[in-house]
Design an enzyme around this catalytic site. Structure first.
Site, PDB file in Angstrom:
ATOM      1  N   HIS A  23       0.861  -1.192   0.000  1.00  0.00           N
ATOM      2  CA  HIS A  23       0.000   0.000   0.000  1.00  0.00           C
ATOM      3  C   HIS A  23       0.892   1.235   0.000  1.00  0.00           C
ATOM      4  CE1 HIS A  23      -2.882   3.027   1.272  1.00  0.00           C
ATOM      5  NE2 HIS A  23      -3.827   2.203   0.858  1.00  0.00           N
ATOM      6  N   GLU A  76      -3.759   2.446  -7.204  1.00  0.00           N
ATOM      7  CA  GLU A  76      -4.094   3.554  -6.308  1.00  0.00           C
ATOM      8  C   GLU A  76      -3.108   4.698  -6.505  1.00  0.00           C
ATOM      9  OE1 GLU A  76      -6.501   1.929  -2.529  1.00  0.00           O
ATOM     10  OE2 GLU A  76      -4.530   2.756  -2.136  1.00  0.00           O
TER      11      GLU A  76
HETATM   12  O1  G3P Z   1      -6.691   1.471   0.474  1.00  0.00           O
HETATM   13  C1  G3P Z   1      -7.621   2.404   0.067  1.00  0.00           C
HETATM   14  C2  G3P Z   1      -7.167   3.778   0.179  1.00  0.00           C
HETATM   15  O2  G3P Z   1      -5.820   4.038   0.063  1.00  0.00           O
HETATM   16  C3  G3P Z   1      -8.018   4.791  -0.508  1.00  0.00           C
HETATM   17  O3  G3P Z   1      -8.143   5.787   0.432  1.00  0.00           O
HETATM   18  O4  G3P Z   1      -9.242   7.629   1.551  1.00  0.00           O
HETATM   19  O5  G3P Z   1      -8.756   7.756  -0.872  1.00  0.00           O
HETATM   20  O6  G3P Z   1     -10.531   6.223  -0.068  1.00  0.00           O
HETATM   21  P1  G3P Z   1      -9.234   6.910   0.242  1.00  0.00           P
END
Ligand code: G3P
Length: 217
Positions: free
Chosen positions: A89, A137
């Site tokens: 992550h 991400e």
């Molecule tokens: O693992 C999920 C995360 O990193 C996304 O975070 O707060 O942007 O939904 P957020």
């Protein structure tokens, strides 16, 4: 499917992670959408045992067993009935070499969600790996309440899906509205990771319900 990452948000401390998981279970039952709580190792076993839910960890370390202190072993987690873990992550990165070796020795029946921040990472060292899921991400949109991976990086999501082919793609970062889900699915993702828009919401259940409902639009 939805991976609900509780991170280290204080809203989930003490027994409140269990409350979030209970809420997620209820939304999942009402919508038919799989929702996995992604939680700290301190909460994972409790949630799994009390609610019978499939639970993921936010991170595991590259040690399976033996004389190692203070690490979280994927093998240990698997032996306790935990379903799987995120890996790499953005908030807990590992070196590519460590990831490759960890996936090589990964316990069977334990899911891996390999998080990547960029297409470059996929192309340079990750595309031949075989985690259970890849999660795209882009770091710059994590925690963003205006722009998400779906609205900010649509071409990259599409490219991820194209390169991965049959391998399963999840997307996360900034997801906060149903159209982020519908757009992401159209672009080739199979599921989402979400944290802040649900955990920090005034009404987390309403927020999660809206995202889950978007899977059947
Ligand atoms: O693992 C999920 C995360 O990193 C996304 O975070 O707060 O942007 O939904 P957020």
């Amino acid at each position: 499917m939805i991976f609900l990452n509780l991170k280290l948000y204080p809203q989930t401390f003490a027994y409140k992670a269990l409350d979030f998981a209970t809420m997620a279970k209820s939304v999942s039952q009402q919508t038919g959408v799989k929702i996995y709580p992604v939680v700290s190792a301190l909460d994972a076993v409790k949630i799994h045992e009390k609610l019978g839910m499939e639970v993921y960890l936010q991170h595991v370390d590259p040690f399976l067993e033996g004389a190692h202190s203070g690490f979280i072993s994927p093998l240990h987690a698997q032996s306790l009935g935990i379903k799987g873990s995120l890996l790499n992550h953005s908030e807990h990165r590992l070196q590519p070499g460590t990831i490759k070796s960890l996936l090589k020795h990964w316990p069977s029946d334990f899911d891996s969600v390999l998080c990547l921040q960029t297409l470059g990472q996929l192309n340079t060292w990750a595309k031949n790996l075989n985690p259970t899921f890849f999660a795209y991400e882009p770091k710059e949109y994590i925690g963003n309440s205006q722009i998400s991976v779906a609205t900010g990086k649509p071409q990259q999501v599409q490219r991820f899906a194209h390169i991965l082919g049959d391998k399963k793609l999840l997307i996360g970062a900034g997801i906060h509205q149903p159209s982020d889900v519908t757009t992401g699915l159209k672009l080739g993702a199979q599921g989402i990771l979400v944290a802040s828009s649900v955990v920090k919401a005034t009404d987390p259940q309403k927020e999660l319900m809206a995202l889950a409902t978007a899977f059947s639009v």
